[in-house]
Design a protein around this motif. Structure first.
Motif, mmCIF file in Angstrom:
data_model
loop_
_atom_site.group_PDB
_atom_site.id
_atom_site.type_symbol
_atom_site.label_atom_id
_atom_site.label_comp_id
_atom_site.label_asym_id
_atom_site.label_seq_id
_atom_site.Cartn_x
_atom_site.Cartn_y
_atom_site.Cartn_z
ATOM 1 N N PHE A 11 31.895 34.263 37.131
ATOM 2 C CA PHE A 11 32.417 33.029 37.814
ATOM 3 C C PHE A 11 33.137 32.995 38.914
ATOM 4 O O PHE A 11 33.574 31.976 39.478
ATOM 5 N N LYS A 12 33.558 34.229 39.287
ATOM 6 C CA LYS A 12 34.170 34.490 40.570
ATOM 7 C C LYS A 12 35.612 34.203 40.550
ATOM 8 O O LYS A 12 36.263 33.598 39.870
ATOM 9 N N THR A 13 36.157 34.155 41.906
ATOM 10 C CA THR A 13 37.713 34.275 41.941
ATOM 11 C C THR A 13 38.409 32.782 41.655
ATOM 12 O O THR A 13 39.147 32.906 40.613
ATOM 13 N N THR A 14 37.793 31.876 42.272
ATOM 14 C CA THR A 14 38.552 30.456 42.021
ATOM 15 C C THR A 14 38.597 30.113 40.580
ATOM 16 O O THR A 14 39.633 29.605 39.925
ATOM 17 N N VAL A 15 37.515 30.164 39.633
ATOM 18 C CA VAL A 15 37.370 29.783 38.491
ATOM 19 C C VAL A 15 38.440 30.713 37.447
ATOM 20 O O VAL A 15 39.034 30.304 36.852
ATOM 21 N N ALA A 16 38.164 32.075 37.872
ATOM 22 C CA ALA A 16 38.890 32.973 37.196
ATOM 23 C C ALA A 16 40.560 32.735 37.327
ATOM 24 O O ALA A 16 41.387 32.424 36.389
ATOM 25 N N ARG A 17 41.026 32.244 38.622
ATOM 26 C CA ARG A 17 42.270 32.013 38.894
ATOM 27 C C ARG A 17 42.924 30.699 38.166
ATOM 28 O O ARG A 17 43.992 30.443 37.799
ATOM 29 N N THR A 19 42.204 39.388 39.782
ATOM 30 C CA THR A 19 41.722 38.766 41.135
ATOM 31 C C THR A 19 42.584 39.024 42.238
ATOM 32 O O THR A 19 41.809 39.081 43.326
ATOM 33 N N ASN A 20 43.734 39.702 42.105
ATOM 34 C CA ASN A 20 44.363 40.218 43.156
ATOM 35 C C ASN A 20 43.957 41.495 43.790
ATOM 36 O O ASN A 20 43.862 42.143 44.814
ATOM 37 N N LEU A 21 43.346 42.471 42.794
ATOM 38 C CA LEU A 21 43.073 43.769 43.186
ATOM 39 C C LEU A 21 41.817 43.765 44.290
ATOM 40 O O LEU A 21 42.147 44.957 44.970
ATOM 41 N N GLN A 22 41.128 42.930 44.220
ATOM 42 C CA GLN A 22 40.035 42.703 45.521
ATOM 43 C C GLN A 22 40.778 42.880 46.783
ATOM 44 O O GLN A 22 39.879 42.957 47.671
ATOM 45 N N ILE A 23 42.112 42.546 46.835
ATOM 46 C CA ILE A 23 42.541 42.185 48.179
ATOM 47 C C ILE A 23 42.618 43.753 49.069
ATOM 48 O O ILE A 23 42.484 43.578 50.046
ATOM 49 N N GLY A 24 42.754 44.744 48.381
ATOM 50 C CA GLY A 24 42.626 45.944 48.841
ATOM 51 C C GLY A 24 41.257 46.166 49.753
ATOM 52 O O GLY A 24 41.200 46.997 50.800
ATOM 53 N N ASN A 25 40.187 45.395 49.336
ATOM 54 C CA ASN A 25 38.926 45.510 50.061
ATOM 55 C C ASN A 25 39.025 45.041 51.502
ATOM 56 O O ASN A 25 38.408 45.345 52.202
ATOM 57 N N LEU A 26 40.038 44.300 51.772
ATOM 58 C CA LEU A 26 40.451 43.776 53.144
ATOM 59 C C LEU A 26 40.836 44.651 54.191
ATOM 60 O O LEU A 26 40.956 44.552 55.466
ATOM 61 N N PHE A 27 41.448 45.981 53.691
ATOM 62 C CA PHE A 27 42.353 46.858 54.684
ATOM 63 C C PHE A 27 41.306 48.106 54.456
ATOM 64 O O PHE A 27 42.330 49.331 55.029
ATOM 65 N N GLY A 28 40.461 48.296 54.309
ATOM 66 C CA GLY A 28 39.602 49.588 54.402
ATOM 67 C C GLY A 28 40.266 50.683 54.195
ATOM 68 O O GLY A 28 40.560 51.050 52.718
ATOM 69 N N LYS A 29 40.707 51.804 54.818
ATOM 70 C CA LYS A 29 41.230 53.102 54.638
ATOM 71 C C LYS A 29 42.558 52.772 53.756
ATOM 72 O O LYS A 29 42.883 53.940 52.954
ATOM 73 N N ARG A 51 36.500 32.024 47.514
ATOM 74 C CA ARG A 51 36.002 31.532 46.463
ATOM 75 C C ARG A 51 35.307 32.255 45.426
ATOM 76 O O ARG A 51 35.042 32.147 44.141
ATOM 77 N N GLY A 52 34.366 33.195 46.195
ATOM 78 C CA GLY A 52 33.831 34.288 45.418
ATOM 79 C C GLY A 52 34.530 35.664 45.330
ATOM 80 O O GLY A 52 35.628 35.605 44.954
ATOM 81 N N HIS A 53 33.876 36.656 45.702
ATOM 82 C CA HIS A 53 34.342 38.016 45.768
ATOM 83 C C HIS A 53 34.767 38.573 47.124
ATOM 84 O O HIS A 53 33.919 38.167 48.028
ATOM 85 N N ILE A 54 35.529 39.324 47.459
ATOM 86 C CA ILE A 54 35.712 40.072 48.766
ATOM 87 C C ILE A 54 34.917 41.500 48.641
ATOM 88 O O ILE A 54 35.331 42.319 47.853
ATOM 89 N N PRO A 55 33.911 41.478 49.462
ATOM 90 C CA PRO A 55 33.017 42.606 49.462
ATOM 91 C C PRO A 55 33.576 43.992 49.784
ATOM 92 O O PRO A 55 34.569 43.876 50.604
ATOM 93 N N TYR A 56 32.979 45.028 49.420
ATOM 94 C CA TYR A 56 33.442 46.366 49.788
ATOM 95 C C TYR A 56 32.293 47.087 50.034
ATOM 96 O O TYR A 56 31.451 47.251 49.036
ATOM 97 N N PRO A 57 32.031 47.709 51.158
ATOM 98 C CA PRO A 57 32.826 47.661 52.338
ATOM 99 C C PRO A 57 32.796 46.255 53.133
ATOM 100 O O PRO A 57 31.765 45.466 52.846
ATOM 101 N N LEU A 58 33.675 45.984 53.983
ATOM 102 C CA LEU A 58 33.726 44.620 54.286
ATOM 103 C C LEU A 58 32.723 44.614 55.388
ATOM 104 O O LEU A 58 32.842 45.256 56.279
ATOM 105 N N PRO A 59 32.012 43.328 55.513
ATOM 106 C CA PRO A 59 31.123 43.340 56.459
ATOM 107 C C PRO A 59 31.790 42.534 57.945
ATOM 108 O O PRO A 59 32.796 42.303 57.712
#
Length: 491
Positions: A95-101, A143-153, A210-218
């Protein structure tokens, strides 16, 4: 990257860290909250009243039935903390981020309001409130762990930092205890925690996808309330990446990091992975160490009361010391990740030069982490077993370091040792199985309080011997790596 987008990502990072630090793992500050509950006479009616109405019934040094009730509540809540990892992870994936939160906010707010408005007469509602509180906290973390995907290395560092913040959030109940001692009621503290839900809601819609932060980031990825097409961009992920739990991405697979090296020796089915000897010993490793931590946290108030001979001032002082050391989990957590990262790079360079197995090179980096975690737990268990009150300061330090190493090492090992497409299922399975083992803490506590007459010596000796079994896991893994290392990598 535009400065506005960078500012948004930094704001997401910092507010996510604050959310994990302030709300996600507060359950593990249980010892501080029990002190307040006892002062509020929760479950005191279970105690055998030997005093007259003129006496103060709370002066009893020990109340077996009251301590057992608190232990049972913590056992149930800590069980849910692990067992619900699989269904909450599924909710987040499906159900992705918004619903889970929003589900997390509903559970967390309901729990804090229940605790705020109950009294000694309705204390049984803690059996409902504490599991709701811990499940809501787990969803905040996931839901917060995916924030790491925003910062690459820097992604691995951020993920381990968030897990450390989860551990450190147990200090929140210390703050509640200190405020209570200064005249701020338990009701006021938990109403404030309930009001903070407005902040969670705002963050959900303004600073989270609303959904997921992808990795690697487009390229040109955007998210948040102002981004109308973020959900469509997120759909560009491959079906395989949608199935991965975000924690599985903390470490790339050996095949990804060493070009040309495959994993032909690995079974690719979930069944063969779950029934493998490697997975079975990992379940034993996690379950035994986790049982020690849960048993120690859940019975700390009773342990300190016995060692301090009922001196409430001493119990309060040591409870505060324990909660303060828990806060430093956020600083200890990245150590394990850095250790594994350094060793992984070293072994993979050697594998490139010698042409040895890529899998063996990756698994070798997990051996020191697993062995060190077992050693830290053994030291913690030995100190906890010695009935000397000042020694418990050392116990507190070893406990927080061991616990901060435990969960990061667990996720890292699963991503290195098994096919990535099965990580979510294997992670949920190992946490569920370890949750079942954690239920032993209540009968152990009952055994100590009953037949052993408050003397935990024999139980501690037995558990220390069982802890030695955890060293079998890194030993077998080391031997397996040696065997695979002698074979050239297949292409």
């Amino acid at each position: 990257m535009p400065s506005q987008g960078q500012a948004l990502r930094v704001a997401t990072l910092l507010t996510g860290l604050l959310e994990c630090l302030g709300f996600a793992g507060v359950l593990f500050g249980w010892a501080s909250l029990v002190f307040v509950f006892k002062a509020e006479h929760y479950f005191e009616d279970l105690c055998e009243q030997n005093a007259t109405l003129m006496g103060n019934a709370t002066d009893q040094d020990d109340c077996k039935a009251q301590d057992e009730r608190f232990s049972l509540i913590f056992t149930l809540a800590s069980f849910m903390n692990n067992f619900m990892t699989f269904p909450t992870g599924y909710i987040f994936d499906r159900f992705k981020t918004t619903v889970a939160r929003l589900i997390a906010i509903l559970l967390y707010t309901s729990a804090t309001l229940i605790i705020a408005f109950i009294s000694a007469d309705s204390a049984l509602l803690l059996f409902l409130a504490m599991p709701m509180l811990t499940v809501g906290g787990i969803l905040f973390l996931i839901t917060n762990l995916q924030i790491g995907n925003l910062f690459g290395k820097h992604r691995s560092t951020i993920i381990t930092l968030y897990n450390g913040a989860f551990d450190s959030s147990s200090a929140v109940f210390l703050i509640v205890k200190l405020l209570y001692e200064q005249g701020i009621s338990l009701k006021a503290s938990f109403i404030f925690l309930s009001i903070c839900s407005a902040w969670h809601v705002g963050r959900t819609f303004l600073l989270m996808p609303r959904g997921h932060i992808p990795y690697p980031l487009p390229p040109n990825y955007s998210y948040g309330l102002c981004c109308r097409n973020s959900s469509t961009r997120e759909k560009k992920k491959t079906p395989a990446s949608e199935k991965l739990d975000l924690q599985s991405q903390e470490f790339l697979s050996p095949a990804e990091e060493i070009p040309g090296s495959g994993r032909p020796e690995e079974p690719h089915s979930f069944r063969s992975s779950a029934l493998s000897r490697r997975f079975a010993w990992h379940v034993v490793w996690l379950s035994v160490i986790q049982l020690w931590h849960y048993l120690f946290i859940g019975t700390l108030n009773s342990l300190l009361t016995n060692l301090a001979s009922g001196d409430k001032a001493l119990v309060s002082s040591y409870t505060n010391a324990f909660a303060i050391t828990q806060f430093f989990g956020v600083l200890c957590a990245p150590w394990n990740g850095m250790l594994m990262d350094r060793l992984k790079q070293k072994y993979q360079k050697e594998a490139r030069k010698t042409g040895s197995s890529a899998l063996a090179a990756a698994l070798s980096s997990a051996v020191p982490s697993l062995a060190l975690t077992s050693l830290l737990c053994l030291g913690f268990a030995l100190c906890a077993s010695v009935p000397i009150l000042p020694l418990q300061y050392v116990t507190f330090i070893l406990q927080v370091i061991s616990r901060s190493f435990l969960y990061g090492g667990n996720a890292a090992f699963l991503t290195l040792a098994f096919p990535s497409e099965h990580f979510g299922k294997l992670f949920g399975l190992v946490m569920a199985l370890s949750a079942i083992v954690s239920l032993l803490q209540f009968p152990i506590f009952t055994l100590i309080k009953g037949p052993l007459q408050n003397d935990p010596f024999y139980v501690n000796v037995m558990l220390v011997l069982v802890t030695l079994l955890t060293f079998v896991h890194p030993f077998l893994l080391y031997r397996e790596c040696r065997q695979k290392g002698r074979s050239p990598a297949s292409t």
